[in-house]
Scaffold this motif. Structure first.
Motif, PDB file in Angstrom:
ATOM      1  N   VAL A 115       0.841  -1.202   0.000  1.00 27.33           N
ATOM      2  CA  VAL A 115       0.000   0.000   0.000  1.00 27.33           C
ATOM      3  C   VAL A 115       0.877   1.253   0.000  1.00 27.33           C
ATOM      4  CG1 VAL A 115      -1.618   1.358   1.408  1.00 27.33           C
ATOM      5  CG2 VAL A 115      -2.042  -1.075   1.025  1.00 27.33           C
ATOM      6  N   VAL A 116       1.947   1.240   0.777  1.00 20.24           N
ATOM      7  CA  VAL A 116       2.853   2.388   0.797  1.00 20.24           C
ATOM      8  C   VAL A 116       3.471   2.595  -0.586  1.00 20.24           C
ATOM      9  CG1 VAL A 116       5.066   3.239   1.694  1.00 20.24           C
ATOM     10  CG2 VAL A 116       3.351   2.307   3.267  1.00 20.24           C
ATOM     11  N   ILE A 117       3.929   1.517  -1.209  1.00 26.33           N
ATOM     12  CA  ILE A 117       4.564   1.628  -2.529  1.00 26.33           C
ATOM     13  C   ILE A 117       3.596   2.210  -3.553  1.00 26.33           C
ATOM     14  CG2 ILE A 117       5.501   0.311  -4.476  1.00 26.33           C
ATOM     15  CD1 ILE A 117       6.664  -1.642  -2.323  1.00 26.33           C
ATOM     16  N   THR A 118       2.417   1.613  -3.679  1.00 27.02           N
ATOM     17  CA  THR A 118       1.484   2.096  -4.694  1.00 27.02           C
ATOM     18  C   THR A 118       0.943   3.481  -4.337  1.00 27.02           C
ATOM     19  OG1 THR A 118      -0.351   1.473  -6.139  1.00 27.02           O
ATOM     20  CG2 THR A 118      -0.623   0.976  -3.809  1.00 27.02           C
ATOM     21  N   GLY A 119       0.769   3.770  -3.051  1.00 31.17           N
ATOM     22  CA  GLY A 119       0.299   5.090  -2.645  1.00 31.17           C
ATOM     23  C   GLY A 119       1.296   6.187  -2.983  1.00 31.17           C
ATOM     24  N   VAL A 120       2.562   5.933  -2.688  1.00 31.88           N
ATOM     25  CA  VAL A 120       3.606   6.923  -2.994  1.00 31.88           C
ATOM     26  C   VAL A 120       3.725   7.121  -4.498  1.00 31.88           C
ATOM     27  CG1 VAL A 120       6.111   7.310  -2.923  1.00 31.88           C
ATOM     28  CG2 VAL A 120       4.895   6.593  -0.857  1.00 31.88           C
ATOM     29  N   ILE A 121       3.683   6.025  -5.250  1.00 31.50           N
ATOM     30  CA  ILE A 121       3.746   6.136  -6.712  1.00 31.50           C
ATOM     31  C   ILE A 121       2.597   6.988  -7.231  1.00 31.50           C
ATOM     32  CG2 ILE A 121       3.492   4.852  -8.876  1.00 31.50           C
ATOM     33  CD1 ILE A 121       5.142   2.589  -7.562  1.00 31.50           C
ATOM     34  N   HIS A 122       1.394   6.770  -6.701  1.00 31.65           N
ATOM     35  CA  HIS A 122       0.229   7.526  -7.172  1.00 31.65           C
ATOM     36  C   HIS A 122       0.325   9.011  -6.825  1.00 31.65           C
ATOM     37  CE1 HIS A 122      -1.663   3.710  -8.119  1.00 31.65           C
ATOM     38  NE2 HIS A 122      -2.556   4.414  -8.798  1.00 31.65           N
ATOM     39  N   VAL A 123       0.742   9.317  -5.609  1.00 31.14           N
ATOM     40  CA  VAL A 123       0.865  10.720  -5.225  1.00 31.14           C
ATOM     41  C   VAL A 123       1.932  11.389  -6.090  1.00 31.14           C
ATOM     42  CG1 VAL A 123       1.572  12.294  -3.381  1.00 31.14           C
ATOM     43  CG2 VAL A 123      -0.005  10.429  -2.888  1.00 31.14           C
ATOM     44  N   TYR A 124       3.070  10.741  -6.243  1.00 23.10           N
ATOM     45  CA  TYR A 124       4.157  11.298  -7.054  1.00 23.10           C
ATOM     46  C   TYR A 124       3.708  11.498  -8.509  1.00 23.10           C
ATOM     47  CZ  TYR A 124       8.539  11.697  -9.592  1.00 23.10           C
ATOM     48  OH  TYR A 124       9.533  12.130 -10.425  1.00 23.10           O
ATOM     49  N   PRO A 154      -6.823  13.223  -9.906  1.00 23.21           N
ATOM     50  CA  PRO A 154      -7.417  11.948  -9.507  1.00 23.21           C
ATOM     51  C   PRO A 154      -6.378  10.878  -9.155  1.00 23.21           C
ATOM     52  CG  PRO A 154      -8.561  12.796 -11.423  1.00 23.21           C
ATOM     53  CD  PRO A 154      -7.354  13.666 -11.211  1.00 23.21           C
ATOM     54  N   VAL A 155      -5.253  10.903  -9.842  1.00 27.42           N
ATOM     55  CA  VAL A 155      -4.197   9.927  -9.557  1.00 27.42           C
ATOM     56  C   VAL A 155      -3.609  10.206  -8.175  1.00 27.42           C
ATOM     57  CG1 VAL A 155      -1.937   9.072 -10.292  1.00 27.42           C
ATOM     58  CG2 VAL A 155      -3.687   9.577 -11.997  1.00 27.42           C
ATOM     59  N   ALA A 156      -3.342  11.466  -7.882  1.00 34.42           N
ATOM     60  CA  ALA A 156      -2.823  11.830  -6.561  1.00 34.42           C
ATOM     61  C   ALA A 156      -3.830  11.498  -5.464  1.00 34.42           C
ATOM     62  CB  ALA A 156      -2.471  13.312  -6.526  1.00 34.42           C
ATOM     63  N   LEU A 157      -5.112  11.735  -5.736  1.00 34.87           N
ATOM     64  CA  LEU A 157      -6.141  11.419  -4.746  1.00 34.87           C
ATOM     65  C   LEU A 157      -6.239   9.915  -4.480  1.00 34.87           C
ATOM     66  CD1 LEU A 157      -8.982  13.932  -5.658  1.00 34.87           C
ATOM     67  CD2 LEU A 157      -7.444  13.985  -3.678  1.00 34.87           C
ATOM     68  N   ALA A 158      -5.977   9.112  -5.494  1.00 35.04           N
ATOM     69  CA  ALA A 158      -5.953   7.661  -5.285  1.00 35.04           C
ATOM     70  C   ALA A 158      -4.859   7.309  -4.279  1.00 35.04           C
ATOM     71  CB  ALA A 158      -5.731   6.928  -6.601  1.00 35.04           C
ATOM     72  N   GLY A 159      -3.706   7.966  -4.393  1.00 34.54           N
ATOM     73  CA  GLY A 159      -2.627   7.745  -3.434  1.00 34.54           C
ATOM     74  C   GLY A 159      -2.999   8.191  -2.036  1.00 34.54           C
ATOM     75  N   GLY A 175     -10.650  -2.570  -0.030  1.00 32.79           N
ATOM     76  CA  GLY A 175      -9.378  -2.398  -0.729  1.00 32.79           C
ATOM     77  C   GLY A 175      -9.266  -3.208  -2.007  1.00 32.79           C
ATOM     78  N   ILE A 176      -9.964  -4.324  -2.076  1.00 26.93           N
ATOM     79  CA  ILE A 176      -9.888  -5.184  -3.261  1.00 26.93           C
ATOM     80  C   ILE A 176     -10.424  -4.459  -4.501  1.00 26.93           C
ATOM     81  CG2 ILE A 176     -10.698  -7.352  -4.293  1.00 26.93           C
ATOM     82  CD1 ILE A 176     -10.657  -8.458  -1.313  1.00 26.93           C
ATOM     83  N   PRO A 177     -11.685  -3.995  -4.508  1.00 24.37           N
ATOM     84  CA  PRO A 177     -12.157  -3.292  -5.714  1.00 24.37           C
ATOM     85  C   PRO A 177     -11.506  -1.915  -5.884  1.00 24.37           C
ATOM     86  CG  PRO A 177     -13.874  -3.282  -4.038  1.00 24.37           C
ATOM     87  CD  PRO A 177     -12.769  -4.186  -3.543  1.00 24.37           C
ATOM     88  N   TYR A 178     -11.166  -1.247  -4.773  1.00 24.38           N
ATOM     89  CA  TYR A 178     -10.512   0.065  -4.858  1.00 24.38           C
ATOM     90  C   TYR A 178      -9.209  -0.052  -5.645  1.00 24.38           C
ATOM     91  CZ  TYR A 178      -8.409   4.503  -3.398  1.00 24.38           C
ATOM     92  OH  TYR A 178      -7.837   5.742  -3.390  1.00 24.38           O
ATOM     93  N   THR A 179      -8.457  -1.113  -5.361  1.00 19.16           N
ATOM     94  CA  THR A 179      -7.187  -1.333  -6.062  1.00 19.16           C
ATOM     95  C   THR A 179      -7.437  -1.885  -7.460  1.00 19.16           C
ATOM     96  OG1 THR A 179      -6.163  -1.772  -3.915  1.00 19.16           O
ATOM     97  CG2 THR A 179      -4.943  -2.442  -5.876  1.00 19.16           C
ATOM     98  N   ALA A 180      -8.350  -2.833  -7.570  1.00 16.89           N
ATOM     99  CA  ALA A 180      -8.598  -3.501  -8.857  1.00 16.89           C
ATOM    100  C   ALA A 180      -9.101  -2.541  -9.927  1.00 16.89           C
ATOM    101  CB  ALA A 180      -9.584  -4.651  -8.663  1.00 16.89           C
ATOM    102  N   VAL A 181      -9.924  -1.598  -9.570  1.00 16.46           N
ATOM    103  CA  VAL A 181     -10.502  -0.684 -10.564  1.00 16.46           C
ATOM    104  C   VAL A 181      -9.438   0.226 -11.176  1.00 16.46           C
ATOM    105  CG1 VAL A 181     -11.156   1.227  -9.039  1.00 16.46           C
ATOM    106  CG2 VAL A 181     -12.535   0.729 -11.052  1.00 16.46           C
ATOM    107  N   GLN A 182      -8.338   0.402 -10.473  1.00 17.26           N
ATOM    108  CA  GLN A 182      -7.299   1.287 -10.987  1.00 17.26           C
ATOM    109  C   GLN A 182      -6.551   0.690 -12.173  1.00 17.26           C
ATOM    110  OE1 GLN A 182      -4.955   3.166  -7.923  1.00 17.26           O
ATOM    111  NE2 GLN A 182      -6.626   2.879  -6.488  1.00 17.26           N
ATOM    112  N   ILE A 183      -6.565  -0.609 -12.301  1.00 25.16           N
ATOM    113  CA  ILE A 183      -5.843  -1.248 -13.410  1.00 25.16           C
ATOM    114  C   ILE A 183      -6.507  -0.936 -14.752  1.00 25.16           C
ATOM    115  CG2 ILE A 183      -5.062  -3.454 -14.364  1.00 25.16           C
ATOM    116  CD1 ILE A 183      -4.703  -4.347 -11.369  1.00 25.16           C
TER     117      ILE A 183
END
Length: 127
Positions: free
Chosen positions: A25-34, A43-48, A71-79
């Protein structure tokens, strides 16, 4: 009851799989915010930020089983959103999606192997 299935509010008592989920979660969150800041995509930053909010709730031991489930659909929908919205793909994009796939699998496992939380609305036993 195994240690995997023992919910606890203490951070030190997290299982290795829970720590793995936290790291993912930390890895994908930081990537999204960055990426959201660099690409100018709010929207990408807000996902993070959403991932960060989930971590805060997780560490406060707030309905972890529900967090796994959401967390399952929240993460899955981003793909699929990434596939549709992105025009150029870099290595970091693929790393992030690989992290998210593993995160989804870990969240499914944690959800299925965490006991149901008591609601506190059960009637008291008669004397």
């Amino acid at each position: 009851m195994s240690t995997q299935n023992t919910p606890s509010g203490r951070i030190g008592s997290l299982t290795q799989l829970q720590w793995l989920a936290v790291a993912l979660v930390v890895i994908t969150g930081v990537i999204h915010v960055y990426a959201g800041i660099v690409e100018g995509r709010v929207p990408v930053a807000l996902a993070g930020v959403g991932f960060a909010g989930a971590l805060v709730l997780f560490f406060f031991d707030y309905r972890r089983r529900l967090l796994y489930l959401i967390g399952i659909p929240y993460t899955a929908v981003q793909i699929p959103l990434w596939i549709v919205a992105k025009s150029e793909y870099g290595i970091i994009d693929y790393v992030d999606k690989a992290v998210q796939v593993v995160l989804i699998l870990v969240l499914i496992y944690l959800y299925l192997n965490t006991p149901t939380e008591p609601t506190g609305n059960t009637p008291a036993a008669a004397d």
